[in-house]
Enzyme design. Sequence first.
Site, PDB file in Angstrom:
ATOM      1  N   LYS A 190       3.803   1.554  -1.297  1.00 42.89           N
ATOM      2  CA  LYS A 190       4.310   1.670  -2.680  1.00 42.89           C
ATOM      3  C   LYS A 190       3.271   2.355  -3.578  1.00 42.89           C
ATOM      4  O   LYS A 190       3.610   3.049  -4.523  1.00 42.89           O
ATOM      5  CB  LYS A 190       4.606   0.244  -3.189  1.00 42.89           C
ATOM      6  CG  LYS A 190       5.188   0.150  -4.570  1.00 42.89           C
ATOM      7  CD  LYS A 190       5.536  -1.295  -4.924  1.00 42.89           C
ATOM      8  CE  LYS A 190       4.316  -2.066  -5.387  1.00 42.89           C
ATOM      9  NZ  LYS A 190       4.642  -3.447  -5.786  1.00 42.89           N
ATOM     10  N   TYR A 198       0.830  -1.207   0.000  1.00 48.60           N
ATOM     11  CA  TYR A 198       0.000   0.000   0.000  1.00 48.60           C
ATOM     12  C   TYR A 198       0.872   1.268   0.000  1.00 48.60           C
ATOM     13  O   TYR A 198       0.539   2.244  -0.674  1.00 48.60           O
ATOM     14  CB  TYR A 198      -0.960  -0.004   1.194  1.00 48.60           C
ATOM     15  CG  TYR A 198      -1.957  -1.137   1.153  1.00 48.60           C
ATOM     16  CD1 TYR A 198      -2.713  -1.375   0.011  1.00 48.60           C
ATOM     17  CD2 TYR A 198      -2.132  -1.989   2.243  1.00 48.60           C
ATOM     18  CE1 TYR A 198      -3.619  -2.421  -0.036  1.00 48.60           C
ATOM     19  CE2 TYR A 198      -3.044  -3.034   2.205  1.00 48.60           C
ATOM     20  CZ  TYR A 198      -3.778  -3.248   1.060  1.00 48.60           C
ATOM     21  OH  TYR A 198      -4.677  -4.283   1.004  1.00 48.60           O
TER      22      TYR A 198
HETATM   23  C1  LIG Z   1      -0.710  -7.825  -0.554  1.00 50.27           C
HETATM   24  C2  LIG Z   1      -0.963  -8.539  -1.887  1.00 50.27           C
HETATM   25  C3  LIG Z   1      -2.409  -8.332  -2.297  1.00 50.27           C
HETATM   26  C4  LIG Z   1      -0.045  -7.933  -2.946  1.00 50.27           C
HETATM   27  O1  LIG Z   1      -0.315  -8.580  -4.172  1.00 50.27           O
HETATM   28  P1  LIG Z   1       0.824  -9.014  -5.190  1.00 50.27           P
HETATM   29  O2  LIG Z   1       0.164  -9.548  -6.393  1.00 50.27           O
HETATM   30  O3  LIG Z   1       1.803  -9.881  -4.512  1.00 50.27           O
HETATM   31  O4  LIG Z   1       1.442  -7.599  -5.532  1.00 50.27           O
HETATM   32  P2  LIG Z   1       2.770  -7.285  -6.298  1.00 50.27           P
HETATM   33  O5  LIG Z   1       3.041  -8.291  -7.360  1.00 50.27           O
HETATM   34  O6  LIG Z   1       2.670  -5.845  -6.699  1.00 50.27           O
HETATM   35  O7  LIG Z   1       3.905  -7.464  -5.197  1.00 50.27           O
HETATM   36  C5  LIG Z   1       3.861  -6.732  -4.034  1.00 50.27           C
HETATM   37  C6  LIG Z   1       5.187  -6.893  -3.285  1.00 50.27           C
HETATM   38  O8  LIG Z   1       5.294  -8.230  -2.775  1.00 50.27           O
HETATM   39  C7  LIG Z   1       6.682  -8.583  -2.685  1.00 50.27           C
HETATM   40  N1  LIG Z   1       6.940  -9.845  -3.424  1.00 50.27           N
HETATM   41  C8  LIG Z   1       7.455  -9.974  -4.642  1.00 50.27           C
HETATM   42  N2  LIG Z   1       7.545 -11.265  -4.975  1.00 50.27           N
HETATM   43  C9  LIG Z   1       7.095 -11.953  -3.950  1.00 50.27           C
HETATM   44  C10 LIG Z   1       6.916 -13.342  -3.712  1.00 50.27           C
HETATM   45  N3  LIG Z   1       7.251 -14.285  -4.593  1.00 50.27           N
HETATM   46  N4  LIG Z   1       6.401 -13.707  -2.547  1.00 50.27           N
HETATM   47  C11 LIG Z   1       6.063 -12.777  -1.660  1.00 50.27           C
HETATM   48  N5  LIG Z   1       6.191 -11.459  -1.850  1.00 50.27           N
HETATM   49  C12 LIG Z   1       6.691 -11.054  -2.974  1.00 50.27           C
HETATM   50  C13 LIG Z   1       7.456  -7.472  -3.265  1.00 50.27           C
HETATM   51  O9  LIG Z   1       7.914  -6.660  -2.200  1.00 50.27           O
HETATM   52  C14 LIG Z   1       6.433  -6.728  -4.105  1.00 50.27           C
HETATM   53  O10 LIG Z   1       6.777  -5.404  -4.224  1.00 50.27           O
HETATM   54  P3  LIG Z   1       7.658  -4.918  -5.515  1.00 50.27           P
HETATM   55  O11 LIG Z   1       6.743  -5.008  -6.692  1.00 50.27           O
HETATM   56  O12 LIG Z   1       8.005  -3.526  -5.159  1.00 50.27           O
HETATM   57  O13 LIG Z   1       8.825  -5.831  -5.628  1.00 50.27           O
HETATM   58  C15 LIG Z   1      -0.637 -10.040  -1.807  1.00 50.27           C
HETATM   59  O14 LIG Z   1       0.675 -10.192  -1.347  1.00 50.27           O
HETATM   60  C16 LIG Z   1      -1.580 -10.827  -0.929  1.00 50.27           C
HETATM   61  O15 LIG Z   1      -2.621 -11.264  -1.366  1.00 50.27           O
HETATM   62  N6  LIG Z   1      -1.183 -11.063   0.343  1.00 50.27           N
HETATM   63  C17 LIG Z   1      -1.976 -11.877   1.249  1.00 50.27           C
HETATM   64  C18 LIG Z   1      -3.296 -11.243   1.599  1.00 50.27           C
HETATM   65  C19 LIG Z   1      -3.151  -9.919   2.258  1.00 50.27           C
HETATM   66  O16 LIG Z   1      -2.314  -9.714   3.109  1.00 50.27           O
HETATM   67  N7  LIG Z   1      -4.010  -8.993   1.833  1.00 50.27           N
HETATM   68  C20 LIG Z   1      -4.081  -7.666   2.370  1.00 50.27           C
HETATM   69  C21 LIG Z   1      -4.933  -7.680   3.573  1.00 50.27           C
HETATM   70  S1  LIG Z   1      -5.187  -6.010   4.114  1.00 50.27           S
END
Ligand SMILES: CC(C)(COP(=O)(O)OP(=O)(O)OC[C@H]1O[C@@H](n2cnc3c(N)ncnc32)[C@H](O)[C@@H]1OP(=O)(O)O)[C@@H](O)C(=O)NCCC(=O)NCCS
Length: 171
Positions: free
Chosen positions: A142, A140
Site C-alpha cells: 500500500k 508495505y
Molecule cells: C504492519 C503494522 C505495522 C501496520 O500498522 P497499522 O497501524 O495497523 O497500520 P494501518 O492502520 O495503516 O493498517 C494497515 C492495514 O491493516 C489492516 N487492518 C485494519 N484494521 C485492522 C484491525 N483492526 N486489525 C488488523 N488489521 C487491520 C488493514 O488492511 C489496513 O490497511 P488499510 O488502511 O488499507 O485498511 C501492524 O499491523 C503491526 O504492527 N503488525 C504486527 C507486527 C508486524 O508484522 N510488523 C512488521 C514486521 S516486518
Amino acid sequence: MEIKKIDLSNILQLQTLGKATFHETFAAENTAANMEKYLEEGFSIEKLTAELSNKETAFYFANIDQHPIGYLKINFGNAQTEQQHDDAMEIERIYVVQAYHGKQVGQLLLDKALQIAKQKAAPYVWLGVWEKNQRAIQFYIKNGFTIFDQHVFMLGDDQQTDFLMKLSLVD
Ligand SMILES: CC(C)(COP(=O)(O)OP(=O)(O)OC[C@H]1O[C@@H](n2cnc3c(N)ncnc32)[C@H](O)[C@@H]1OP(=O)(O)O)[C@@H](O)C(=O)NCCC(=O)NCCS
C-alpha cells in the site's frame, strides 16, 4: 500521539514492548521453544544495549500519554542486516501492539522512517518481511514497496523465508 526518538534510558520499556509485540505477531505460527529462544536472544539487554548505542541505528516509540504502543527501528551503513545496500536505509522493525492495529500508528511510524531516509538522502528504503506475514506485506505494498529478493531468517531452529521489499526515493 507522539513519535519520539529513544535512548538507553528507555531500554526496559523497549525490551518489554519488543518481546510482547513479537510474541503477539508470531506465537500462533511458531513453536513455543523457537519463540522462547528468539525472544531471549533477540531482546536481551546486551543486544539492545549494543543496538541503542550504535550511531547507525535509531529507535522511535509511538507514545500515547507517554506510554509506548509501537516502535520503529531503522539502520544505516554497517548497521544494516545485509551489507550490500551502501547508502540505503533499512527498516528492521515496525511493531504496533495488536489493540492499536488499523489505527494508523504503523503508518505514522513508517512516515517517520521515510522522512528520515529522505533527510539523509538515502536512495531507497528496504526491509525484510516474513512471507507468511500478509498484513505487513499488504501494508508495505500500500505504501509503494515492491518485492525484489528473498533471504533466510532463522527463528530458533526454523529456517524461514523473508521477502525483501524496497521503495525507491529517487526518480
Ligand atoms: C504492519 C503494522 C505495522 C501496520 O500498522 P497499522 O497501524 O495497523 O497500520 P494501518 O492502520 O495503516 O493498517 C494497515 C492495514 O491493516 C489492516 N487492518 C485494519 N484494521 C485492522 C484491525 N483492526 N486489525 C488488523 N488489521 C487491520 C488493514 O488492511 C489496513 O490497511 P488499510 O488502511 O488499507 O485498511 C501492524 O499491523 C503491526 O504492527 N503488525 C504486527 C507486527 C508486524 O508484522 N510488523 C512488521 C514486521 S516486518
